[in-house]
Scaffold this motif. Structure first.
Motif, PDB file in Angstrom:
ATOM      1  N   THR A 452       0.855  -1.187   0.000  1.00 56.51           N
ATOM      2  CA  THR A 452       0.000   0.000   0.000  1.00 56.51           C
ATOM      3  C   THR A 452       0.888   1.232   0.000  1.00 56.51           C
ATOM      4  OG1 THR A 452      -0.057   0.159   2.406  1.00 56.51           O
ATOM      5  CG2 THR A 452      -1.732  -1.242   1.344  1.00 56.51           C
ATOM      6  N   ASP A 453       0.320   2.352  -0.388  1.00 57.20           N
ATOM      7  CA  ASP A 453       1.093   3.596  -0.366  1.00 57.20           C
ATOM      8  C   ASP A 453       1.533   3.942   1.050  1.00 57.20           C
ATOM      9  OD1 ASP A 453       0.710   3.670  -3.045  1.00 57.20           O
ATOM     10  OD2 ASP A 453      -0.438   5.549  -3.096  1.00 57.20           O
ATOM     11  N   GLU A 454       0.670   3.672   2.027  1.00 59.30           N
ATOM     12  CA  GLU A 454       1.009   3.998   3.415  1.00 59.30           C
ATOM     13  C   GLU A 454       2.229   3.198   3.876  1.00 59.30           C
ATOM     14  OE1 GLU A 454      -1.962   3.206   2.280  1.00 59.30           O
ATOM     15  OE2 GLU A 454      -3.022   5.131   2.483  1.00 59.30           O
ATOM     16  N   ALA A 455       2.258   1.901   3.560  1.00 57.49           N
ATOM     17  CA  ALA A 455       3.398   1.067   3.948  1.00 57.49           C
ATOM     18  C   ALA A 455       4.664   1.511   3.227  1.00 57.49           C
ATOM     19  CB  ALA A 455       3.097  -0.395   3.635  1.00 57.49           C
ATOM     20  N   LEU A 456       4.508   1.901   1.958  1.00 50.46           N
ATOM     21  CA  LEU A 456       5.656   2.348   1.178  1.00 50.46           C
ATOM     22  C   LEU A 456       6.249   3.628   1.768  1.00 50.46           C
ATOM     23  CD1 LEU A 456       7.412   1.932  -1.338  1.00 50.46           C
ATOM     24  CD2 LEU A 456       5.674   3.157  -2.670  1.00 50.46           C
ATOM     25  N   VAL A 457       5.396   4.573   2.099  1.00 56.15           N
ATOM     26  CA  VAL A 457       5.862   5.831   2.699  1.00 56.15           C
ATOM     27  C   VAL A 457       6.535   5.556   4.047  1.00 56.15           C
ATOM     28  CG1 VAL A 457       5.097   8.021   3.719  1.00 56.15           C
ATOM     29  CG2 VAL A 457       4.224   7.307   1.471  1.00 56.15           C
ATOM     30  N   ASP A 458       5.942   4.670   4.844  1.00 57.81           N
ATOM     31  CA  ASP A 458       6.546   4.334   6.145  1.00 57.81           C
ATOM     32  C   ASP A 458       7.960   3.780   5.966  1.00 57.81           C
ATOM     33  OD1 ASP A 458       4.306   5.146   7.499  1.00 57.81           O
ATOM     34  OD2 ASP A 458       3.468   3.125   7.760  1.00 57.81           O
ATOM     35  N   GLU A 459       8.148   2.875   5.002  1.00 59.92           N
ATOM     36  CA  GLU A 459       9.480   2.301   4.771  1.00 59.92           C
ATOM     37  C   GLU A 459      10.466   3.362   4.286  1.00 59.92           C
ATOM     38  OE1 GLU A 459      10.241  -1.288   2.793  1.00 59.92           O
ATOM     39  OE2 GLU A 459       8.563  -2.400   3.678  1.00 59.92           O
ATOM     40  N   MET A 460      10.006   4.241   3.404  1.00 62.71           N
ATOM     41  CA  MET A 460      10.898   5.280   2.891  1.00 62.71           C
ATOM     42  C   MET A 460      11.321   6.244   3.999  1.00 62.71           C
ATOM     43  SD  MET A 460       9.297   6.162  -0.873  1.00 62.71           S
ATOM     44  CE  MET A 460      10.631   7.296  -1.299  1.00 62.71           C
ATOM     45  N   MET A 461      10.408   6.530   4.922  1.00 61.25           N
ATOM     46  CA  MET A 461      10.721   7.454   6.010  1.00 61.25           C
ATOM     47  C   MET A 461      11.757   6.868   6.979  1.00 61.25           C
ATOM     48  SD  MET A 461       9.286  10.301   5.467  1.00 61.25           S
ATOM     49  CE  MET A 461       9.736  11.017   7.045  1.00 61.25           C
ATOM     50  N   GLU A 462      11.909   5.559   6.966  1.00 60.93           N
ATOM     51  CA  GLU A 462      12.902   4.932   7.830  1.00 60.93           C
ATOM     52  C   GLU A 462      14.314   5.012   7.251  1.00 60.93           C
ATOM     53  OE1 GLU A 462      11.598   0.948   8.368  1.00 60.93           O
ATOM     54  OE2 GLU A 462       9.803   1.494   9.541  1.00 60.93           O
ATOM     55  N   GLN A 463      14.423   5.497   6.000  1.00 62.39           N
ATOM     56  CA  GLN A 463      15.719   5.506   5.319  1.00 62.39           C
ATOM     57  C   GLN A 463      16.182   6.930   5.066  1.00 62.39           C
ATOM     58  OE1 GLN A 463      16.046   2.279   2.314  1.00 62.39           O
ATOM     59  NE2 GLN A 463      13.876   1.971   2.764  1.00 62.39           N
ATOM     60  N   HIS A 464      17.509   7.094   5.088  1.00 67.63           N
ATOM     61  CA  HIS A 464      18.125   8.415   4.974  1.00 67.63           C
ATOM     62  C   HIS A 464      18.137   8.903   3.517  1.00 67.63           C
ATOM     63  CE1 HIS A 464      20.441  11.596   6.838  1.00 67.63           C
ATOM     64  NE2 HIS A 464      21.358  11.495   5.894  1.00 67.63           N
ATOM     65  N   GLN A 465      18.491   7.994   2.624  1.00 63.79           N
ATOM     66  CA  GLN A 465      18.512   8.322   1.200  1.00 63.79           C
ATOM     67  C   GLN A 465      17.852   7.172   0.444  1.00 63.79           C
ATOM     68  OE1 GLN A 465      22.673   9.100   0.225  1.00 63.79           O
ATOM     69  NE2 GLN A 465      22.508  11.216   0.937  1.00 63.79           N
TER      70      GLN A 465
END
Length: 753
Positions: A452-465
């Protein structure tokens, strides 16, 4: 004055004494000689000269001469030459010449009637029509025609020989219309006391020496790491320049230095074999500027003079003009590709090779005896694959061009039992591609299933780049909006931003990546084709393996990290982001190949398996419109559907229109160019500069924008709807580009990748 002593003219000036008018025989002979010189690169000098001598034969009549003196009567001056060619040289050679002669203004017509969508009178109708004018027999004293022009030594294949003859006809047409324009332009420049056009360019050898010097810099001489591999690739590729012209492949993984290696090979090869120019064909308009910039830097002081960028953003043949004269001026300002280095798009290149209009065809003869680099050749549209393959083979076989299939994911296009019309005798320029792919394997590709978009955004927010690539512009915008609400470092790239805007964003992203700052970028697929960015992690919405491999090229690009921690995560998008059927098919083929090649997904055998899945099972769908079999021999007469070919060979189906936007950091330059555009006599150069400030808009959305007054034509009386400007600057966002919430815009955006 006897009738025989009458003087006939091709072009007139305001001088009523007629002393500086251009004699008709001078024009015909000059055009014939120039056309012959252009055709010498493919052995068709005599045919081209005849077409030049006959093209304006219909001006040997009193009616046309009166038109030069002010008569308003329209006179068909092209059909007489076509008739004479047909009568004198027979139904095959004569017909081939007649197409170009009859169409040297209106365009190449279909050879027969009753084809849906015809806008040009078919050739058969013109050849059998009774003309209202009569030729003065004096033409036979002033113009000498060969008894039988020599045919070029074509190598014809039994399955495609009629199609091959249609290409010869189009090439002869190119020689004719270019020579006609140049001679007419030279005459009027002399009348107006204008200097001749500047067509002096650096030689291929000068360009080769400059690039060799550039590549001798220390940054290209590394002895370890990825730069050492690039150095080895470059050295090996340059050695292959001695090989005879023909078909080549350059199968180098992303990050292996294809862009500069291909330029170095092309210049060495052209210098060695006397070829005239280098043409780089790029799949997407969005990266033409980037590749041109790399080449221009390598060319040093010759970069600005020697390299021509030719896009298809402003396509005057597809626009409406109220003032026909303005259309002609814009059309005649189109480049004829006589520069030694051309950077263009696949749309411009291939659609021109199948075109029938003068502005598109004028440059074609300059492709002969050149080195053509087809970058990312795997992006050729499936429904036009066989015509594209046939055209590439023909340019290599009969027009002395070296065609380089350049890609990190070489498709399965070689001739085999499953693909009988594939390429033969293709020589690889890279050193051991299979080994290179293993050496340059810098990432691990995994398929992580639905997200889902929500899960994708959550994973991206955990990463620096981190980089995320999705398949349409609305999805990219939605993810970006969610990311920037969550925290800092959110960036967005889309073709709703003009090229200048995208370049500025990419410059900022590269600086932040290098300095270790937070960067979370959401982009459409435009970032995949050669854009030089380097992220430790990349997310890629499901697509074809070629797209996944290109996405992988943005991950650990410089090899700073281990492949086990440099992850490319392919995911299945949420149901509320539907995909076009073709993309779904590519994604399905990717999943099939992934299951059988886990851990080896980017190696050549997996790539070949993917393209077999995509190409070989298609059969007749690879030539959806049956273009290769559309040329017919009726009796001994060639019936070529030139107009229908041009209509059917459309690489991009969506009907997009260019709109000039007012990108704020460059607004003064844009307004200055628009002002110049309104008053300039020839606008081709201004139009090319404005291309960096264009956004392509779906036609349905454009109509709504114009209805609301947000978009308006520039100087409509002169240009019609050729140049459109976004007047409502509030609709262009500093972070996202064109941003408009009208339902018709949103609906049309659903199909835009």
């Amino acid at each position: 004055m006897t009738e025989k002593a009458k003087k006939y003219y091709a072009h007139s000036s305001p001088d009523e004494s007629e002393t500086d008018w251009q004699p008709l025989d001078d024009h015909l002979k000059s055009v014939g000689q120039m056309a012959a010189k252009s055709a010498s690169h493919f052995g068709a000098e005599e045919l081209a000269e005849v077409s030049g001598l006959l093209h304006d034969l219909g001006k040997y009549c009193s009616e046309f001469q009166q038109r030069l003196r002010g008569s308003k009567r329209r006179v068909d001056h092209a059909t007489w030459g076509a008739k004479i060619a047909f009568e004198k040289y027979g139904p095959q050679m004569g017909t081939l010449l007649a197409y170009g002669i009859a169409g040297h203004h209106a365009g190449l017509a279909d050879g027969f009637e009753d084809i849906k969508g015809q806008t040009i009178t078919p050739l058969t109708q013109r050849l059998t029509a009774e003309l209202e004018t009569q030729l003065d027999p004096i033409w036979q004293e002033e113009i000498e025609l060969v008894t039988r022009p020599a045919m070029p030594p074509l190598k014809l294949e039994s399955q495609t020989q009629l199609f091959q003859l249609s290409i010869l006809g189009r090439m002869l047409y190119s020689c004719l219309v270019d020579a006609d324009f140049v001679d007419t332009d030279n005459y009027y420049r002399e009348i107006k006391a204008q200097p001749p056009r500047d067509n002096q360019f650096p030689t291929i050898r000068q360009l080769k020496q400059e690039v060799d010097q550039y590549l001798s810099q220390s940054k290209f001489q590394a002895e370890e790491g990825i730069n050492a591999i690039r150095k080895r690739i470059l050295a090996h590729v340059k050695k292959q320049a001695e090989l005879a012209p023909g078909l080549f492949s350059l199968n180098v993984p992303t990050g292996g230095g294809k862009t500069l290696s291909s330029l170095a090979f092309a210049l060495d090869h052209a210098a060695r074999h006397g070829q005239r120019r280098v043409i780089l064909v790029i799949p997407f308009t969005s990266i033409v500027e980037q590749n041109a910039k790399v080449w221009r830097e390598a060319l040093g002081p010759y970069g600005e003079k020697a390299l021509l960028e030719h896009h298809s953003a402003f396509d005057q043949e597809k626009m409406e003009f109220r003032d026909r004269g303005s259309k002609d001026k814009l059309r005649l300002a189109a480049e004829n590709w006589d520069a030694p280095i051309i950077v263009t798009t696949a749309v411009q290149f291939f659609e021109s090779l199948f075109a029938n209009r003068t502005s598109r065809c004028r440059k074609l003869h300059n492709i002969a005896n050149s080195v053509v680099i087809l970058d990312e050749v795997q992006t050729l549209p499936i429904k036009l694959l066989l015509p594209c393959v046939a055209m590439i083979k023909e340019l290599a076989t009969n027009y002395s061009s070296s065609m380089v299939l350049c890609t990190a994911t070489q498709p399965a296009l070689l001739k085999s039992e499953d693909f009988a019309r594939g390429f033969e005798n293709v020589r690889e320029l890279a050193p051991n591609p299979a080994q290179l792919h293993k050496e340059l394997e810098r990432v691990t590709v995994t398929h992580i299933g639905p997200m889902t978009d929500e899960a994708l955004v959550d994973e991206m927010m955990e990463q620096h780049q981190v980089l995320c690539i999705v398949n349409n512009r609305r999805h990219a915008r939605s993810l970006f909006d969610q990311l920037r609400k969550e925290g800092a470092g959110a960036y967005h790239l889309t073709t709703l931003m003009c090229a200048e805007h995208r370049s500025a964003v990419l410059d900022e992203i590269r600086k932040k990546l290098k300095s270790g700052e937070v960067v979370r970028l959401v982009s459409t697929s435009l970032i995949e084709a050669g854009v030089d960015v380097d992220f430790p992690t990349v997310y890629r919405a499901e697509a074809g393996l070629d797209s996944v491999a290109q996405a992988a090229g943005r991950c650990n690009r410089e090899g700073r990290y281990g492949a086990d921690v440099s992850l490319v995560k392919v995911f299945q998008v949420a149901d509320d982001w539907p995909e076009p059927p073709e993309l779904t098919q590519y994604a399905s083929a990717f999943r099939t190949v992934y299951r059988h090649h886990i851990g080896r997904l980017l190696l050549p055998e997996a790539v070949e398996a993917f393209f077999k899945e995509v190409y070989w099972l298609k059969g007749d769908e690879l030539d959806h419109h049956k273009i290769l079999t559309s040329v017919k021999l009726v009796g001994h007469e060639l019936r070529i559907p030139y107009e229908r070919m041009a209509q059917q060979f459309t690489m991009i189906e969506s009907n997009m229109k260019p709109v000039i936007v007012k990108y704020k950091p460059r607004i003064a330059e844009i307004e200055s160019l628009v002002n110049d555009l309104q008053f300039a006599d020839q606008v081709g150069g201004i139009a090319r500069k404005l291309q960096r400030y264009l956004v392509q808009v779906p036609e349905q959305a454009l109509k709504a924008l114009m209805k609301s007054g947000a978009v308006a034509p520039i100087n409509q009386e002169r240009f019609g709807y050729q140049f459109l400007m976004l007047e409502n600057t509030d609709l262009y966002d500093d972070e996202c580009g064109l941003n408009w919430k009208d339902p018709s815009f949103i609906q049309s955006e659903k199909t835009v990748l």
